[in-house]
Design a protein around this motif. Structure first.
Motif, PDB file in Angstrom:
ATOM      1  N   LEU A 182      80.208 -55.401  84.495  1.00 40.18           N
ATOM      2  CA  LEU A 182      79.435 -54.986  83.590  1.00 40.18           C
ATOM      3  C   LEU A 182      78.095 -55.848  83.662  1.00 40.18           C
ATOM      4  O   LEU A 182      77.993 -56.987  83.508  1.00 40.18           O
ATOM      5  N   PRO A 183      76.741 -55.158  84.277  1.00 40.38           N
ATOM      6  CA  PRO A 183      75.814 -56.201  84.434  1.00 40.38           C
ATOM      7  C   PRO A 183      75.115 -56.446  83.103  1.00 40.38           C
ATOM      8  O   PRO A 183      75.168 -55.965  81.828  1.00 40.38           O
ATOM      9  N   GLU A 184      74.211 -57.586  83.217  1.00 40.63           N
ATOM     10  CA  GLU A 184      73.533 -57.866  81.988  1.00 40.63           C
ATOM     11  C   GLU A 184      72.538 -57.041  81.556  1.00 40.63           C
ATOM     12  O   GLU A 184      72.585 -56.700  80.336  1.00 40.63           O
ATOM     13  N   THR A 234      83.762 -48.138  80.683  1.00 38.97           N
ATOM     14  CA  THR A 234      83.568 -47.580  82.065  1.00 38.97           C
ATOM     15  C   THR A 234      83.855 -48.723  83.014  1.00 38.97           C
ATOM     16  O   THR A 234      84.262 -48.645  84.170  1.00 38.97           O
ATOM     17  N   THR A 235      83.551 -50.013  82.434  1.00 37.15           N
ATOM     18  CA  THR A 235      83.830 -51.267  83.324  1.00 37.15           C
ATOM     19  C   THR A 235      85.156 -51.330  83.715  1.00 37.15           C
ATOM     20  O   THR A 235      85.509 -51.847  84.842  1.00 37.15           O
ATOM     21  N   VAL A 236      86.052 -51.350  82.512  1.00 37.38           N
ATOM     22  CA  VAL A 236      87.478 -51.767  82.781  1.00 37.38           C
ATOM     23  C   VAL A 236      88.304 -50.410  82.971  1.00 37.38           C
ATOM     24  O   VAL A 236      89.443 -50.773  83.149  1.00 37.38           O
ATOM     25  N   LEU A 237      87.572 -49.326  82.922  1.00 35.20           N
ATOM     26  CA  LEU A 237      88.527 -48.123  82.749  1.00 35.20           C
ATOM     27  C   LEU A 237      89.646 -47.834  84.185  1.00 35.20           C
ATOM     28  O   LEU A 237      90.640 -47.602  83.950  1.00 35.20           O
ATOM     29  N   HIS A 238      89.060 -48.643  85.239  1.00 30.58           N
ATOM     30  CA  HIS A 238      89.937 -48.287  86.560  1.00 30.58           C
ATOM     31  C   HIS A 238      90.907 -49.434  86.868  1.00 30.58           C
ATOM     32  O   HIS A 238      91.340 -49.579  87.800  1.00 30.58           O
TER      33      HIS A 238
END
Lengths: 449, 305
Positions: free
Chosen positions: B79-81, B145-149
């Motif tokens: 998760l970029p800044e 979307t960052t943690v979904l996978h």
């Protein structure tokens, strides 16, 4: 590769679904059809038909016991002009005053040989330049024919031969052994060249804008952490190429559908003008046996010959090849530029080097057209940055196979080089924010391993 | 303890400047790892190398004892800044696309997304365009979307910025529950309070170098100054202070209590306390540990000298 496919799919679908694509796809063919149909329509609707009464005084002349009319009954009526004949100048002028005709052409006779003193044109209103020219031309021609017949006793057949000598003018290309004649080919070449130029610009700048959007929306950071960043560039370039091919295909199909529809509604509109204009007026009495329509098939025949000498399968396949290659070359460079630009700043320093060769090619196009096998044409069609446009302009004239091969091979090699350079610039550029690059910095990236 | 990530003598150059210079540290599995440092220290460069967006010029990065390579991409979530999504796309489509790029199959991605959207109560956003959402809403989508996978390693760069306190708290709970489920979290922030709250371990980067690393507890111990806060009922304590103890400050608290700060050498506590207890009552007595904020400022300042 699977990921590249996912990227291509999104890039393609998201663009096809855009309103602008829909509008372009629909508007393109409509504009094209308008370009074809509008001039014809305009001409047809604004054209006035002038009613001209010819008073031929030479009729009275008697040579060797024959009454010969020099001019009466010999003018051809067409869209612009309708000719009628009268024997009395006064009567005709009366008709003119009453507005029943638009002009009276009085041919004043003399006893000299040839028995013509002057042509007098009486008119109430100014008649158009077209009509005046047409009357003059016809008068000259009829005068010539009559003189030849009367003074030199030439037969109809001989006069026709003199007027329209059937001398074929063919040029043979020594390299390709193909016949070539130029007018139609020049037009075809220019259209092909410009279409390629337009498409490269259109789709190349689409790649640039799309790269720029990903960078400025910052989604690139997430994307680059999921796939190799060059995949993003390649996916974009490939998807846009597919989009281009889709659009071209749709344009062709839609144009034909619209043209087909129009010709169903009004079959005459798309006929070449010449065919409908050449009619011999029914009002003419004593029509001579001279058949003016003879010229027409000769012209059509020549055009057909010219068309037949053009290698259409080669041109179409080369069009697709050069469009794709040219687009790949410029698309990758535009992509790299997209990664360098910042939304709010002046980016001409980066876009300019990419667009200059394209514009150069278009500037040189007239030179190439006038001498399709000359030195400028040859080199510009070999040099990869101009070859997609210039080669297409030359193509209808016939190109030796070795030149085509060298041009394509060089183009492909350059594409590999440019894609390599572009992906390197892209990889660095997309992650750099908030500063204006200079070319010096960009070149530094290459010095580094 | 097993390490999920080992940074080994990594160096990265940009043009003429070193963005990261010979940095090494380990990230143990299952912890929340704070990646700290002032602006421009090189944190983003480091994060980008862990994400394989860029490659180190020297040194290597190991992921579960293997050299970091393309096959590890599905195991990392980032998760970029600076956050962003395709503005013109529908929320659901963007989320699906990003999930597919991380290697999830379409159907599975859809199922997981549905579950997350329900959990965050945002199911009705699916067909909205991204640009119709507020910034905070977009960030929620991006977090999903960052943690979904289900990545084993999660990298959050300033995850709480742009969230209201309610949503920031929701996010914090999610991050902690990810940790409970076995994920390792690299957490980059300037908010030292949240570092103390959730980080187990930190590394402090300054001007491209690793200047401090270790567990939060241990670092605090290392930086402690043997200072204690003592609240007494009487303010007259000066004459009770034993040898070696320094009274740093003294002030009046409420209800005529006195708050004193004392520096007490090790092993002298009992002596002092019994001396003071002779004459006055001690209401509280506790060790003052430096805050991460103090440690950050102190360490960076000393390092810059």
């Amino acid at each position: 590769m699977n990921k590249l496919w996912i990227i291509i799919k999104r890039e393609y679908l998201s663009r096809v679904k855009k309103k602008s694509f829909f509008v372009m796809t629909i508007l393109g063919p409509i504009l094209m059809v308008l370009l074809i149909v509008l001039p014809v329509l305009l001409q047809k609707s604004t054209q006035k038909n002038y009613n001209i009464i010819v008073v031929d005084e030479t009729q009275k002349t008697v040579i060797e016991g024959d009454t010969i009319s020099f001019f009466a009954g010999k003018y051809k009526s067409n869209d612009v002009l309708t000719f009628q004949y009268s024997k009395s100048v006064e009567e005709s002028q009366q008709l003119l005053k009453e507005g029943l005709c638009d002009g009276v052409l009085e041919i004043v006779s003399t006893s000299d040989n040839p028995p013509i003193k002057a042509f007098l044109f009486h008119g109430e209103t100014e008649i158009s330049l077209d009509a005046t020219t047409e009357i003059k031309d016809q008068t000259k021609q009829i005068f010539k024919n009559s003189v030849l017949r009367v003074n030199y006793n030439m037969s109809e057949q001989d006069i026709k031969v003199v007027n329209d000598p059937k001398i074929g003018f063919y040029t043979k290309n020594i390299d390709t052994g193909e016949d070539s004649s130029s007018a139609l080919k020049t037009v075809l070449g220019v259209i092909l060249g410009f279409v390629i130029y337009f498409f490269i610009f259109l789709f190349g700048s689409q790649v640039m804008r799309s790269v720029g959007e990903e960078k400025s929306s910052r989604i690139i950071e997430v994307l680059a952490s999921s796939v190799k960043s060059v995949y993003l560039l390649f996916g974009k370039i490939i998807a846009t190429a597919l989009l281009g091919l889709t659009q071209i295909a749709l344009w062709i199909v839609l144009t034909f559908i619209i043209l087909g529809g129009i010709s169903l509604v009004e079959p005459n509109i798309l006929q070449p003008k010449e065919q409908s204009t050449v009619q011999i007026s029914e009002r003419v009495v004593n029509v001579d046996a001279m058949d003016f329509t003879q010229e027409e098939p000769a012209f059509i025949q020549q055009a057909m010959q010219e068309i037949q000498s053009i290698n259409f399968p080669l041109i179409i396949s080369m069009f697709v090849v050069y469009f794709l290659l040219g687009y790949l070359l410029y698309g990758s460079l535009f992509g790299a530029v997209g990664a360098l630009i910042d939304n709010d700043t002046d980016n001409s320093q980066f876009t300019l080097p990419v667009t200059v060769p394209l514009i150069l090619a278009i500037i040189c196009a007239p030179m190439v057209m006038s001498d399709p096998s000359g030195g400028v044409a040859f080199w510009l069609s070999i040099i990869p940055f101009t070859s997609p446009i210039i080669m297409l302009i030359r193509l209808p004239f016939g190109i030796p196979v070795w030149q085509l091969s060298v041009s394509i091979v060089l183009l492909i090699l350059t594409i590999f080089l440019c894609v390599w350079i572009a992906s390197k610039i892209y990889r660095m550029g997309i992650l750099m924010y908030g500063k204006n690059f200079t070319w010096k910095e960009v070149i530094k990236w290459f010095k580094k391993k | 303890m097993e390490n999920i990530l080992e940074i080994k003598s990594v160096t990265k150059n940009y043009s003429s400047k070193k963005a990261i210079d010979n940095v090494s540290f380990d990230v143990p599995k299952g912890e929340v790892f704070g990646l700290l440092g002032p602006n421009g220290a090189g944190k983003t460069t480091l994060i980008r190398m862990i994400n394989q967006i860029t490659m180190p010029d020297e040194g290597e990065i190991l992921f579960e004892n293997e050299i970091l390579s393309e096959k590890h991409i599905p195991f990392v979530g980032y998760l970029p800044e600076e956050r962003g999504l395709y503005k013109k796309m529908k929320v659901g489509e963007v989320a699906l696309y990003l999930a597919e790029l991380k290697g999830l199959k379409g159907i599975e991605a859809r199922q997981r997304l549905d579950a997350w959207f329900e959990k965050f109560e945002i199911t009705e956003w699916w067909n909205k365009k991204v640009e119709e959402l507020s910034k905070g809403m977009q960030q929620k989508v991006q977090f999903i979307t960052t943690v979904l996978h289900n990545p084993r390693l999660l990298i959050f760069d300033e995850p709480f910025s742009g969230f209201d306190p309610l949503n920031a708290n929701l996010l914090k709970q999610e991050i902690l529950s990810l940790k409970e489920n076995g994920a390792t979290i690299i957490f980059s922030t300037h908010n030292m309070a949240s570092v103390e709250e959730i980080c187990d371990r930190i590394v402090l980067i300054n001007s491209a170098h690793n200047i401090l690393s270790g567990s939060v507890k241990e670092i605090k111990q290392r930086f402690k100054t043997n200072e204690y806060e003592m609240i007494t009922t009487s303010s007259e304590i000066e004459h009770l202070i034993t040898e070696g103890v320094i009274l740093k400050s003294k002030k009046q608290g409420k209800d005529s209590q006195t708050i004193s700060v004392l520096q007490i050498p090790q092993g002298k506590n009992a002596e002092l306390l019994s001396s003071i207890l002779k004459e006055t009552e001690i209401i509280s007595y506790k060790e003052i540990l430096p805050t991460m904020n103090d440690i950050f400022i102190h360490t960076v300042k000393t390092n810059n000298k």
